[in-house]
Enzyme design. Structure first.
Site, PDB file in Angstrom:
ATOM      1  N   ARG A   1     -57.258   4.782 -34.820  1.00  0.00           N
ATOM      2  CA  ARG A   1     -58.494   4.407 -33.801  1.00  0.00           C
ATOM      3  C   ARG A   1     -58.981   5.814 -33.428  1.00  0.00           C
ATOM      4  O   ARG A   1     -60.378   5.851 -33.127  1.00  0.00           O
ATOM      5  CB  ARG A   1     -57.881   3.924 -32.454  1.00  0.00           C
ATOM      6  CG  ARG A   1     -57.408   2.506 -32.885  1.00  0.00           C
ATOM      7  CD  ARG A   1     -56.392   1.932 -31.696  1.00  0.00           C
ATOM      8  NE  ARG A   1     -55.033   2.628 -32.134  1.00  0.00           N
ATOM      9  CZ  ARG A   1     -53.654   1.712 -31.964  1.00  0.00           C
ATOM     10  NH1 ARG A   1     -54.148   0.627 -31.470  1.00  0.00           N
ATOM     11  NH2 ARG A   1     -52.581   2.242 -32.468  1.00  0.00           N
TER      12      ARG A   1
ATOM     13  N   ARG B   1     -53.537   7.465 -45.667  1.00  0.00           N
ATOM     14  CA  ARG B   1     -52.660   6.755 -46.777  1.00  0.00           C
ATOM     15  C   ARG B   1     -53.209   5.412 -47.123  1.00  0.00           C
ATOM     16  O   ARG B   1     -53.302   5.225 -48.418  1.00  0.00           O
ATOM     17  CB  ARG B   1     -51.593   6.357 -46.009  1.00  0.00           C
ATOM     18  CG  ARG B   1     -50.249   7.388 -46.474  1.00  0.00           C
ATOM     19  CD  ARG B   1     -48.989   6.896 -45.841  1.00  0.00           C
ATOM     20  NE  ARG B   1     -49.273   6.285 -44.621  1.00  0.00           N
ATOM     21  CZ  ARG B   1     -48.230   6.037 -43.811  1.00  0.00           C
ATOM     22  NH1 ARG B   1     -47.082   6.121 -44.010  1.00  0.00           N
ATOM     23  NH2 ARG B   1     -48.522   5.418 -42.716  1.00  0.00           N
TER      24      ARG B   1
ATOM     25  N   ALA C   1     -53.801  16.235 -33.595  1.00  0.00           N
ATOM     26  CA  ALA C   1     -52.599  15.426 -33.768  1.00  0.00           C
ATOM     27  C   ALA C   1     -51.228  15.900 -33.372  1.00  0.00           C
ATOM     28  O   ALA C   1     -50.903  15.330 -32.110  1.00  0.00           O
ATOM     29  CB  ALA C   1     -52.577  15.422 -35.271  1.00  0.00           C
ATOM     30  N   ARG C   2     -50.544  16.514 -33.963  1.00  0.00           N
ATOM     31  CA  ARG C   2     -49.365  17.151 -33.398  1.00  0.00           C
ATOM     32  C   ARG C   2     -48.996  18.376 -34.043  1.00  0.00           C
ATOM     33  O   ARG C   2     -49.389  18.603 -35.327  1.00  0.00           O
ATOM     34  CB  ARG C   2     -48.327  15.932 -33.935  1.00  0.00           C
ATOM     35  CG  ARG C   2     -47.998  14.906 -33.182  1.00  0.00           C
ATOM     36  CD  ARG C   2     -47.277  15.194 -31.805  1.00  0.00           C
ATOM     37  NE  ARG C   2     -46.937  14.130 -30.829  1.00  0.00           N
ATOM     38  CZ  ARG C   2     -48.083  13.554 -29.902  1.00  0.00           C
ATOM     39  NH1 ARG C   2     -49.220  14.044 -29.711  1.00  0.00           N
ATOM     40  NH2 ARG C   2     -47.606  12.718 -29.021  1.00  0.00           N
TER      41      ARG C   2
ATOM     42  N   GLU D   1     -44.432  23.804 -29.298  1.00  0.00           N
ATOM     43  CA  GLU D   1     -44.996  23.893 -28.118  1.00  0.00           C
ATOM     44  C   GLU D   1     -44.084  23.482 -27.051  1.00  0.00           C
ATOM     45  O   GLU D   1     -43.185  22.860 -27.055  1.00  0.00           O
ATOM     46  CB  GLU D   1     -46.248  22.933 -27.975  1.00  0.00           C
ATOM     47  CG  GLU D   1     -46.144  21.622 -28.142  1.00  0.00           C
ATOM     48  CD  GLU D   1     -47.359  20.770 -28.164  1.00  0.00           C
ATOM     49  OE1 GLU D   1     -48.047  20.807 -28.869  1.00  0.00           O
ATOM     50  OE2 GLU D   1     -47.550  19.701 -27.380  1.00  0.00           O
TER      51      GLU D   1
ATOM     52  N   HIS E   1     -52.765  21.082 -25.242  1.00  0.00           N
ATOM     53  CA  HIS E   1     -52.322  19.663 -25.403  1.00  0.00           C
ATOM     54  C   HIS E   1     -52.900  18.830 -24.246  1.00  0.00           C
ATOM     55  O   HIS E   1     -52.219  18.080 -23.473  1.00  0.00           O
ATOM     56  CB  HIS E   1     -50.602  19.554 -25.614  1.00  0.00           C
ATOM     57  CG  HIS E   1     -50.262  18.354 -25.974  1.00  0.00           C
ATOM     58  ND1 HIS E   1     -49.085  17.957 -26.966  1.00  0.00           N
ATOM     59  CD2 HIS E   1     -51.182  16.890 -26.354  1.00  0.00           C
ATOM     60  CE1 HIS E   1     -48.945  16.902 -27.482  1.00  0.00           C
ATOM     61  NE2 HIS E   1     -50.389  16.301 -27.182  1.00  0.00           N
ATOM     62  N   ILE E   2     -54.165  18.850 -24.102  1.00  0.00           N
ATOM     63  CA  ILE E   2     -54.784  18.095 -23.131  1.00  0.00           C
ATOM     64  C   ILE E   2     -55.858  17.175 -23.741  1.00  0.00           C
ATOM     65  O   ILE E   2     -56.613  16.570 -22.819  1.00  0.00           O
ATOM     66  CB  ILE E   2     -55.302  19.039 -22.049  1.00  0.00           C
ATOM     67  CG1 ILE E   2     -56.699  20.142 -22.876  1.00  0.00           C
ATOM     68  CG2 ILE E   2     -54.374  19.996 -21.385  1.00  0.00           C
ATOM     69  CD1 ILE E   2     -57.522  21.005 -22.044  1.00  0.00           C
TER      70      ILE E   2
HETATM   71  C1  DGY Z   1     -50.270  11.266 -27.086  1.00  0.00           C
HETATM   72  O1  DGY Z   1     -50.739  10.398 -26.328  1.00  0.00           O
HETATM   73  O2  DGY Z   1     -49.684  11.008 -28.193  1.00  0.00           O
HETATM   74  C2  DGY Z   1     -50.801  12.751 -26.612  1.00  0.00           C
HETATM   75  O3  DGY Z   1     -50.682  13.768 -27.457  1.00  0.00           O
HETATM   76  C3  DGY Z   1     -49.898  12.905 -25.269  1.00  0.00           C
HETATM   77  O4  DGY Z   1     -51.047  13.559 -24.446  1.00  0.00           O
END
Ligand code: DGY
Length: 333
Positions: free
Chosen positions: A161, A183, A243-244, A273, A291-292
């Site tokens: 999304r 994928r 992403a992460r 982090e 991470h905002i």
């Molecule tokens: C999420 O929703 O996964 C965000 O990274 C958290 O802020």
């Protein structure tokens, strides 16, 4: 309130909007954390004793040991769409429902991803630091010349999304050519709606002027952008990670940025982090944010309320709004 009525106990593991905690208190005995102490695993496990539900955020790791020590737990509601802090198979085995907060953050996070990409491309952080340092003494023809976003090729890795939200912004707002890798390929109608074309990962790396990462973290995705992938990108390209942490090899990225093997990066998430790789702090051509991406006031409130809604629904006899593992629970629900 009738004090004889049984009220389940719930842990709110991090500080969160007081009005959301107040909502939870209407239904539960709440153990909250207004001082926002970061509980280590032992403390989280201890605090969960006797709790039927927990409100967590993405930094609260809930694994098999935490669950085994708390067999009374029925639901853990994450205030995040990502849930790599949950060991989902362990949740299934323990019969504990997990929920997350999809949808409510999609547009806000897509806004931020696009902004971070633009900031990297147009060297906003780098030029702002220069100005604040008092080093601006003249106009210059090539001062902080970056790369255009409009009309460029936007590459998106992970087309859920949020990825689709970024694609829409790029294609419809900035006339970008959008390519993506995922994928599974999106249905043709969805591709047409966001004006995006599926390509293999090698093509994505090679052709993108601006590459944005929006895929969920999984062990298979660990370091899926590392030295070899960075080497396939254009030297003029930018990389944006909302992403992460762990999806990008941050050490390799710091080297690529320092050696100008890619032009710039925008990073909102980091391996390990809140620690940030020192190599990234040392290079000028990266925009760093803590991470905002989902952090607008309205969206963070919507996320907190959705997590609370899940707890209230499940612990008062209803069904979760946004379950992650309904139907997969192997023991009691
Ligand atoms: C999420 O929703 O996964 C965000 O990274 C958290 O802020």
């Amino acid at each position: 309130m009738n004090t004889n009525t049984f009220r389940p106990a719930v842990l709110v593991a991090r500080a969160v909007f007081p009005e959301v905690v107040a909502r939870l208190r209407q239904h539960f005995d709440v153990d909250d954390n207004p001082e926002d102490i970061i509980y280590n695993k032992a403390e989280l496990t201890r605090r969960l004793h006797g709790k039927a539900g927990a409100f967590t955020t993405g930094g609260d790791r809930v694994d098999a040991e935490v669950l085994a020590a708390n067999p009374q737990l029925r639901i853990v509601a994450n205030m995040a769409v990502g849930y790599n802090n949950f060991d989902l198979p362990a949740f299934n085995a323990a019969g504990v429902l997990a929920t997350n907060t999809p949808d409510v953050l999609t547009e806000t996070t897509a806004d931020f991803g696009f902004a971070l990409m633009m900031a990297a491309a147009r060297r906003m952080a780098e030029s702002e630091h220069f100005l604040r340092a008092g080093r601006w003494d003249r106009w210059a023809y090539d001062m902080f010349a970056g790369s255009d976003v409009h009309g460029a090729t936007l590459g998106i890795l992970g087309m859920g999304r949020i990825g689709q939200g970024i694609a829409k912004r790029g294609a419809l707002g900035f006339g970008m050519k959008v390519i993506y890798h995922n994928r599974s390929r999106l249905p043709e109608a969805t591709e047409a709606a966001v004006n995006a074309r599926w390509v293999d990962k090698a093509t994505l790396l090679k052709e993108a002027d601006h590459l944005v990462l929006v895929l969920p973290y999984s062990p298979e995705n660990h370091h899926c952008i590392a030295a070899a992938e960075l080497a396939q990108m254009k030297p003029t390209a930018t990389l944006t990670n909302i992403a992460r942490g762990g999806i990008v090899d941050d050490a390799a990225l710091a080297v690529a940025l320092r050696e100008r093997r890619i032009a710039a990066a925008g990073l909102d998430v980091f391996e390990g982090e809140p620690a940030v790789h020192p190599g990234l702090l040392d290079v000028p051509n990266v925009v760093l944010t803590p991470h905002i991406a989902s952090s607008s006031v309205a969206t963070r409130l919507a996320m907190a309320n959705l997590a609370a809604d899940n707890l209230i629904a499940v612990l008062t006899g209803g069904t979760a709004l946004t379950p992650l593992n309904a139907g997969q629970l192997q023991r009691r629900a």
